[in-house]
Every structure is written in structure tokens, then in C-alpha cells.
Design a protein around this motif. Structure first.
Motif, PDB file in Angstrom:
ATOM      1  N   ARG A 119       0.824  -1.210   0.000  1.00 43.77           N
ATOM      2  CA  ARG A 119       0.000   0.000   0.000  1.00 43.77           C
ATOM      3  C   ARG A 119       0.860   1.264   0.000  1.00 43.77           C
ATOM      4  NH1 ARG A 119      -4.174  -0.878   4.816  1.00 43.77           N
ATOM      5  NH2 ARG A 119      -2.197  -1.288   5.867  1.00 43.77           N
ATOM      6  N   GLN A 120       1.986   1.239   0.730  1.00 41.48           N
ATOM      7  CA  GLN A 120       2.849   2.413   0.720  1.00 41.48           C
ATOM      8  C   GLN A 120       3.488   2.593  -0.657  1.00 41.48           C
ATOM      9  OE1 GLN A 120       6.378   2.628   3.315  1.00 41.48           O
ATOM     10  NE2 GLN A 120       5.790   4.724   3.822  1.00 41.48           N
ATOM     11  N   GLY A 121       3.790   1.473  -1.321  1.00 41.76           N
ATOM     12  CA  GLY A 121       4.311   1.573  -2.684  1.00 41.76           C
ATOM     13  C   GLY A 121       3.326   2.238  -3.614  1.00 41.76           C
ATOM     14  N   TYR A 152       9.137  -3.629   0.013  1.00 41.10           N
ATOM     15  CA  TYR A 152       7.815  -4.239  -0.074  1.00 41.10           C
ATOM     16  C   TYR A 152       6.839  -3.454  -0.943  1.00 41.10           C
ATOM     17  CZ  TYR A 152       8.013  -8.268   3.097  1.00 41.10           C
ATOM     18  OH  TYR A 152       8.251  -9.494   3.665  1.00 41.10           O
ATOM     19  N   GLY A 153       7.205  -2.252  -1.363  1.00 40.30           N
ATOM     20  CA  GLY A 153       6.348  -1.503  -2.278  1.00 40.30           C
ATOM     21  C   GLY A 153       6.677  -1.718  -3.739  1.00 40.30           C
ATOM     22  N   ASN A 154       7.647  -2.582  -4.033  1.00 38.92           N
ATOM     23  CA  ASN A 154       8.120  -2.755  -5.408  1.00 38.92           C
ATOM     24  C   ASN A 154       7.014  -3.087  -6.401  1.00 38.92           C
ATOM     25  OD1 ASN A 154      10.759  -2.232  -4.690  1.00 38.92           O
ATOM     26  ND2 ASN A 154      11.541  -4.277  -5.130  1.00 38.92           N
ATOM     27  N   LEU A 155       6.084  -3.943  -5.986  1.00 38.09           N
ATOM     28  CA  LEU A 155       5.080  -4.432  -6.926  1.00 38.09           C
ATOM     29  C   LEU A 155       4.241  -3.300  -7.520  1.00 38.09           C
ATOM     30  CD1 LEU A 155       3.963  -7.009  -8.204  1.00 38.09           C
ATOM     31  CD2 LEU A 155       2.344  -7.173  -6.295  1.00 38.09           C
ATOM     32  N   ILE A 215       8.627  -9.644  -4.049  1.00 30.12           N
ATOM     33  CA  ILE A 215      10.091  -9.671  -3.954  1.00 30.12           C
ATOM     34  C   ILE A 215      10.643  -9.606  -5.369  1.00 30.12           C
ATOM     35  CG2 ILE A 215      12.110 -10.876  -3.057  1.00 30.12           C
ATOM     36  CD1 ILE A 215      10.226 -10.096  -0.861  1.00 30.12           C
ATOM     37  N   ILE A 216      10.964  -8.422  -5.825  1.00 28.00           N
ATOM     38  CA  ILE A 216      11.382  -8.222  -7.217  1.00 28.00           C
ATOM     39  C   ILE A 216      12.879  -7.927  -7.260  1.00 28.00           C
ATOM     40  CG2 ILE A 216      11.040  -6.847  -9.299  1.00 28.00           C
ATOM     41  CD1 ILE A 216       8.212  -6.243  -8.296  1.00 28.00           C
ATOM     42  N   PRO A 217      13.683  -8.849  -7.781  1.00 27.32           N
ATOM     43  CA  PRO A 217      15.128  -8.643  -7.850  1.00 27.32           C
ATOM     44  C   PRO A 217      15.492  -7.614  -8.919  1.00 27.32           C
ATOM     45  CG  PRO A 217      14.544 -10.682  -8.936  1.00 27.32           C
ATOM     46  CD  PRO A 217      13.285 -10.171  -8.308  1.00 27.32           C
ATOM     47  N   PRO A 218      16.704  -7.081  -8.849  1.00 27.33           N
ATOM     48  CA  PRO A 218      17.091  -6.029  -9.791  1.00 27.33           C
ATOM     49  C   PRO A 218      17.314  -6.531 -11.215  1.00 27.33           C
ATOM     50  CG  PRO A 218      18.929  -6.603  -8.372  1.00 27.33           C
ATOM     51  CD  PRO A 218      17.738  -7.336  -7.833  1.00 27.33           C
ATOM     52  N   ASP A 219      16.865  -5.725 -12.181  1.00 30.36           N
ATOM     53  CA  ASP A 219      17.205  -5.950 -13.591  1.00 30.36           C
ATOM     54  C   ASP A 219      18.616  -5.463 -13.870  1.00 30.36           C
ATOM     55  OD1 ASP A 219      14.460  -6.721 -14.281  1.00 30.36           O
ATOM     56  OD2 ASP A 219      13.995  -4.596 -14.008  1.00 30.36           O
ATOM     57  N   LEU A 220      18.983  -4.374 -13.196  1.00 24.83           N
ATOM     58  CA  LEU A 220      20.323  -3.795 -13.326  1.00 24.83           C
ATOM     59  C   LEU A 220      21.055  -3.995 -12.014  1.00 24.83           C
ATOM     60  CD1 LEU A 220      19.500  -0.394 -15.115  1.00 24.83           C
ATOM     61  CD2 LEU A 220      20.407  -2.481 -16.146  1.00 24.83           C
TER      62      LEU A 220
END
Length: 305
Positions: free
Chosen positions: A71-73, A102-105, A149-154
Motif C-alpha cells: 500500500r505504501q508503494g 515491499y512496495g516494489n510491486l 520480492i522483485i530482484p534487480p534488472d540492473l
């Protein structure tokens, strides 16, 4: 009927929350920050305890840490869209802790967005992700799954420069300090250094990496000059490097005291019960984090050459 009204009330509260952009302040031209209070992460604050924000260039926007809950994301994303029509091109995670990722999505479906982090961040997410997710509902009262949980592309191995359009951000992957995946962000245009959790003010520093490494990084950073420094927890800093001295002092004193105890043959249990207690009055959340700091630092220093 009562159940229906309860569900309606819950949906209404969620919609109102999600429709309210996160409060941010422009602390330097094009640099926006949401400052959080010092709290233990719990079901009342949903883990929304870190300083987060974004930087706007002529071409696009870089978000720096996405927040402690989905929600904060969403609220942070809405704050960006409220303040600029520039697209979000990067989401930079400064390290693995849940209050920063946790706001990545909320940003996953933004056209062209890329996630950026330390080259050890993906491994840290894979190692800790299952534990974090298993505790989120009980501890923080938030609903998350592996999609959050989204890992970095870069991945930044040393330094990397991101151009937002007439605005260069220099990202630095630090050696193990607060964690083993700390990343800082320097905005050349304004002389702003976003140190994230390499710097704590008022809130006791939290060791999740190396006390020796953290002190070494502070020694290096101490000799550099910044117009503005943004910590992961605490007030904005206009008096660098003076503002980092309390953190440096805490880590140095704890290190010296533990080395002396180890030399005297004291046990970990003895260290946990007595080491570093003189610093208690100087830090918020001391009771919640200090003993863990002692445990981690003792284990490291016990085996140093």
C-alpha cells in the motif's frame, strides 16, 4: 448484514488509503522525500518506517526505495504521478530489508521501468525472501507473496550512472557494512547523497552485515563533502560529516568493548548482557536492536585476525 458492512468498510478504507498519495517534501530541486518516524515495525505501522522518495529528471523519474508495504508503494507511485508527468524509469532498492522493498510491486507494470540494486541484492532476496514473506502477515499485518520480492534488472558491482535527462545519479555498491548489499545514490545536480541505511540518526544503527566493514565505509565517506545527506532513518543532514559522528561513535565503542571482552575470555552471553549499555540513553529503539548488534558483532570480532 453486519458482515457485509464490515467488508464494505474495509474496502472503503483500502480505497481511500490507496487514493491518497504519500506525503513528500521537495528537499532539493527535484528531490522528494517522505520522512518516517522511528518505530519498531509492527501491525500498527505495517513496516512503513523508512525514509523513501524519488528524484525527477527532464526525461524520467527514479524512485529510491519503494516502502514497507504494498500500500505504501502505491501511495508513493501516486505521489510521483501527482507531482510530475514524467514516467518512472527506475526503482532503486538500496538494500534487502522489507521496509525498503515491499512496495516494489506497485511499480512493476509501469512501462519501461527497471529495478536496480547491488549485485548481491538478488541473492539476498532469494535467501531471505521466504522468511520475510512468512512473517509479514503476523508481524506487519500486510499480505505479500513472492511477486512482491522483485530482484534487480540492473545490478551494480562497483558504480553505475543513471541519466534521468540532464540529471546523473551515481550509484555505488558498497562493501559489506549495514548489510552485504548496501547501495548509495548521489545526485550530481544538487550534491545530494542518499545514503539510506548506511546512516541512522536518533534510531540506533542496526548491524546486519559487518561492524568492521561499516566503520571502514564511514571512514571513507567522512572525507567527502555533500550539500545534503538523506539517511534511511532520521532527519535530513545538512551538517555532514558531523551528523554521522554519533553512529560512528556507537559502532567504534561497541567494537572496542567487545574486543576487550573477547581478549578477557568473556562469553557471548556475558557480552549480550553488558556490552555497550552506556550508549542506551543516546538512541531510540535501543532495547529492540542493541542485543542483536552485540551478537552479530561478537561473532565477527571473535574470529578476526
Amino acid at each position: 448484514m453486519r458482515i457485509i458492512w464490515m467488508i464494505f468498510g474495509w474496502l472503503t478504507s483500502v480505497c481511500v488509503w490507496a487514493a491518497t498519495p504519500l506525503s513528500v517534501s521537495e528537499v532539493a530541486p527535484g528531490v522528494y522525500v517522505h520522512l518516517s518516524a522511528h518505530h519498531w515495525p509492527d501491525r500498527a505501522n505495517h513496516g512503513e518506517i523508512a525514509n523513501i522518495g524519488f528524484i525527477v529528471g527532464d526525461k524520467c523519474v527514479a524512485v529510491i526505495d519503494s516502502g514497507g508495504s504494498p500500500r505504501q508503494g502505491i501511495a508513493l507511485r501516486d505521489a510521483v504521478k501527482q507531482l510530475t508527468d514524467k514516467p518512472i524509469c527506475y526503482v532503486i532498492n538500496t538494500h534487502v530489508h522489507p521496509d525498503h522493498i515491499y512496495g516494489n510491486l506497485a511499480f512493476k507494470d509501469e512501462p519501461g521501468v527497471r529495478f536496480v540494486g547491488h549485485h548481491k541484492l538478488a541473492r539476498a532476496m532469494a535467501t531471505r525472501g521466504e522468511h520475510y514473506l512468512s512473517r509479514a502477515e503476523e508481524v506487519l499485518d500486510i499480505h505479500v507473496n513472492q511477486d512482491n520480492i522483485i530482484p534487480p534488472d540492473l545490478q551494480v558491482k562497483d558504480t553505475m550512472t543513471l541519466n534521468l535527462g540532464n540529471r546523473d545519479l551515481v550509484l555505488t555498491a558498497h562493501p559489506t557494512a549495514h548489510t552485504d548489499n548496501d547501495l548509495s545514490v548521489y545526485d550530481k545536480n544538487t550534491g545530494t547523497m542518499w545514503l539510506a541505511d548506511l546512516l541512522f540518526l536518533e534510531h540506533i544503527p542496526v548491524i546486519d552485515g559487518s561492524i568492521r566493514g561499516w566503520l571502514a565505509e564511514l571512514e571513507r565517506l567522512e572525507h567527502r563533502r555533500y550539500r545534503l545527506v538523506i539517511p534511511g532513518h532520521g532527519r535530513l543532514v545538512n551538517d555532514w560529516p558531523a551528523a554521522m559522528q554519533p553512529e560512528k561513535r556507537y559502532l567504534a565503542e561497541l567494537s572496542d568493548e567487545l574486543r576487550a571482552m573477547i581478549k578477557q575470555g568473556k562469553t557471548l552471553e556475558q557480552a549480550v548482557s553488558s556490552a555497550g549499555l552506556a550508549a542506551k540513553s543516546r538512541w531510540q529503539l535501543f532495547e529492540q536492536f542493541h542485543r542483536k548488534n552485540v551478537t552479530i558483532a561478537f561473532a565477527e570480532l571473535e574470529w578476526e585476525d
